[in-house]
Design a protein around this motif. Structure first.
Motif, mmCIF file in Angstrom:
data_model
loop_
_atom_site.group_PDB
_atom_site.id
_atom_site.type_symbol
_atom_site.label_atom_id
_atom_site.label_comp_id
_atom_site.label_asym_id
_atom_site.label_seq_id
_atom_site.Cartn_x
_atom_site.Cartn_y
_atom_site.Cartn_z
ATOM 1 N N GLN A 1 30.717 30.577 -17.154
ATOM 2 C CA GLN A 1 30.198 30.436 -15.795
ATOM 3 C C GLN A 1 30.098 28.965 -15.397
ATOM 4 O O GLN A 1 30.409 28.590 -14.272
ATOM 5 C CB GLN A 1 28.830 31.112 -15.698
ATOM 6 N N ILE A 2 29.672 28.145 -16.355
ATOM 7 C CA ILE A 2 29.592 26.698 -16.086
ATOM 8 C C ILE A 2 30.980 26.135 -15.833
ATOM 9 O O ILE A 2 31.195 25.323 -14.911
ATOM 10 C CB ILE A 2 28.928 25.971 -17.265
ATOM 11 N N ASP A 3 31.975 26.562 -16.649
ATOM 12 C CA ASP A 3 33.351 26.070 -16.461
ATOM 13 C C ASP A 3 33.907 26.486 -15.102
ATOM 14 O O ASP A 3 34.590 25.696 -14.433
ATOM 15 C CB ASP A 3 34.249 26.619 -17.576
ATOM 16 N N ASP A 4 33.593 27.740 -14.711
ATOM 17 C CA ASP A 4 34.061 28.192 -13.398
ATOM 18 C C ASP A 4 33.454 27.346 -12.284
ATOM 19 O O ASP A 4 34.128 26.977 -11.318
ATOM 20 C CB ASP A 4 33.685 29.666 -13.185
ATOM 21 N N LEU A 5 32.162 27.046 -12.447
ATOM 22 C CA LEU A 5 31.491 26.226 -11.447
ATOM 23 C C LEU A 5 32.080 24.819 -11.398
ATOM 24 O O LEU A 5 32.289 24.250 -10.332
ATOM 25 C CB LEU A 5 29.991 26.171 -11.762
ATOM 26 N N ARG A 6 32.376 24.261 -12.598
ATOM 27 C CA ARG A 6 32.985 22.921 -12.652
ATOM 28 C C ARG A 6 34.353 22.914 -11.971
ATOM 29 O O ARG A 6 34.712 21.974 -11.258
ATOM 30 C CB ARG A 6 33.143 22.484 -14.109
ATOM 31 N N ALA A 7 35.138 24.013 -12.226
ATOM 32 C CA ALA A 7 36.474 24.073 -11.631
ATOM 33 C C ALA A 7 36.387 24.103 -10.103
ATOM 34 O O ALA A 7 37.177 23.459 -9.406
ATOM 35 C CB ALA A 7 37.206 25.312 -12.147
ATOM 36 N N ARG A 8 35.425 24.838 -9.586
ATOM 37 C CA ARG A 8 35.262 24.919 -8.126
ATOM 38 C C ARG A 8 34.854 23.578 -7.542
ATOM 39 O O ARG A 8 35.208 23.243 -6.409
ATOM 40 C CB ARG A 8 34.218 25.970 -7.780
#
Length: 399
Positions: free
Chosen positions: A302-309
């Motif tokens: 979830q953190i990685d997805d947020l970082r990607a966004r």
């Protein structure tokens, strides 16, 4: 050996009634049947189990169902006899052999000739006494204290202990040869916490017996307190349960016992509602650990997805990378369908439509290129172990 309560052999049922054994836990019934089966065969038996679990019933069963049943049965608590007098108690002594020996005396092995001797807490025997006992088991010969005349005895030895005997042997506290002699047949008595609903049967029996003996109104237990009885670990086993229930039967005469009242009769630090596992179940720490790692990795994704966004790079700190590597070793032992979502090892952010696997593959490839193919350096840059890097290289065909 375990027996289902609904398939109880007749001899086991008779033994339970004869010796007042309460309970229907499969492990307990299996221990009773094992004692009955070994009884006619003149072998040494070692009964193992925690203190207070009820080990003393089994030598009685063995003696009663053996050919020696009409001869003497003597029970000896080895831990209650001082080291200086244990040899005299077991093997006897001659007059004048030590201070206070005003007359010759027979020992238990001579008194029980032809019968059965039960050595409780056998692990407490001194090493010198263990050597004497080994000789009796091997040849039936012994010497009285202060005598040089060899005597013979025909005796069956049943021993019991709450000590881990293999550990006692390893630490030099118990002779290995004696251990194997005593444990020709071993019977394991289950602790109370593994006997399930037997706890309630025993509590009801102890309360009823106490009330009848002293002509007091009986107590009853609420549903919640019955659950508390089941969930408490009972470190003192049946002996502790009997003590607690008899106190309740005395001081709570005629009352219904609820959880707050029950707590008053348990140790102050007792955890009443901690569930315990019955039978041969064990706590699966491996599975629990895997579940925790799954949770961590879902959070990381979830953190990685947020970082990607947000257009930020996704990178694990060194400590997290070590945890990832450790978890990957665990997941190799589980089916692929049950493994957690992989963590993206991307060192730098990539295209928005790039999948996790593509991002991971590109990150590894770029790291190898920047480090001229040196895998150790690439692994350090990616914050993963070399072993994990080798596996990923092979997985993504980057050889």
């Amino acid at each position: 050996m375990q027996i289902a309560p609904n398939n109880l052999p007749e001899d086991v049922q008779q033994a339970k009634l004869r010796f007042g054994i309460v309970g229907s836990a499969p492990a307990l019934l299996g221990a009773v049947q094992r004692a009955i089966k070994v009884a006619p065969i003149d072998l040494s038996v070692l009964v193992v189990g925690e203190s207070g679990a009820g080990k003393e019933f089994f030598p009685k069963i063995i003696h009663a169902y053996s050919a020696r049943k009409h001869a003497k049965y003597i029970a000896v608590n080895c831990g209650a006899i001082p080291e200086g007098t244990i040899d005299s108690e077991l093997f006897g002594h001659e007059k004048g052999s030590f201070t206070g020996a005003v007359a010759s005396r027979k020992g238990y092995f001579e008194e029980a000739d032809g019968g059965t001797i039960f050595l409780d807490e056998v692990a407490e025997l001194p090493l010198t006494t263990q050597a004497r006992l080994l000789r009796v088991l091997e040849s039936g010969e012994f010497l009285k204290v202060g005598s040089s005349t060899v005597q013979h005895t025909n005796i069956r030895v049943v021993a019991a202990t709450n000590v881990d005997m293999t550990r006692a042997v390893a630490e030099g506290r118990f002779r290995e040869d004696l251990y194997y002699r005593l444990s020709t047949v071993q019977i394991s008595v289950p602790p109370l916490r593994e006997r399930g609903s037997d706890i309630l049967l025993l509590a009801r029996k102890f309360a009823s017996d106490f009330s009848e003996r002293y002509r007091l109104p009986s107590v009853s237990f609420s549903d919640e307190s019955r659950q508390a009885l089941l969930h408490y670990r009972w470190p003192g086993n049946v002996r502790q349960l009997k003590n607690v229930v008899e106190q309740i039967a005395l001081f709570e005469t005629g009352n219904t016992v609820d959880v707050p009242v029950l707590r008053q009769y348990l140790p102050a630090n007792a955890t009443v509602f901690t569930p315990t596992l019955a039978g041969n179940q064990q706590h699966d720490y491996h599975r629990e650990r895997e579940m925790l790692f799954n949770l961590i990795f879902r959070m990381q994704q979830q953190i990685d997805d947020l970082r990607a966004r947000m257009g930020l790079q996704s990178e694990l700190p060194p400590k997290a990378a070590e945890t990832v590597d450790e978890f990957e070793d665990i997941t190799q032992q589980t089916p692929a369908s049950e493994r957690p979502v992989p963590v993206v090892l991307a060192k730098f952010s990539g295209p928005a439509n790039e999948t996790d696997s593509e991002s991971e593959r590109r990150s590894i490839r770029d790291a190898l290129e920047r480090n001229d193919g040196r895998r150790k350096a690439a692994a350090r840059e990616l914050n993963i172990s070399e072993r994990t890097l080798y596996r990923k290289i092979k997985e993504y065909g980057l050889e």
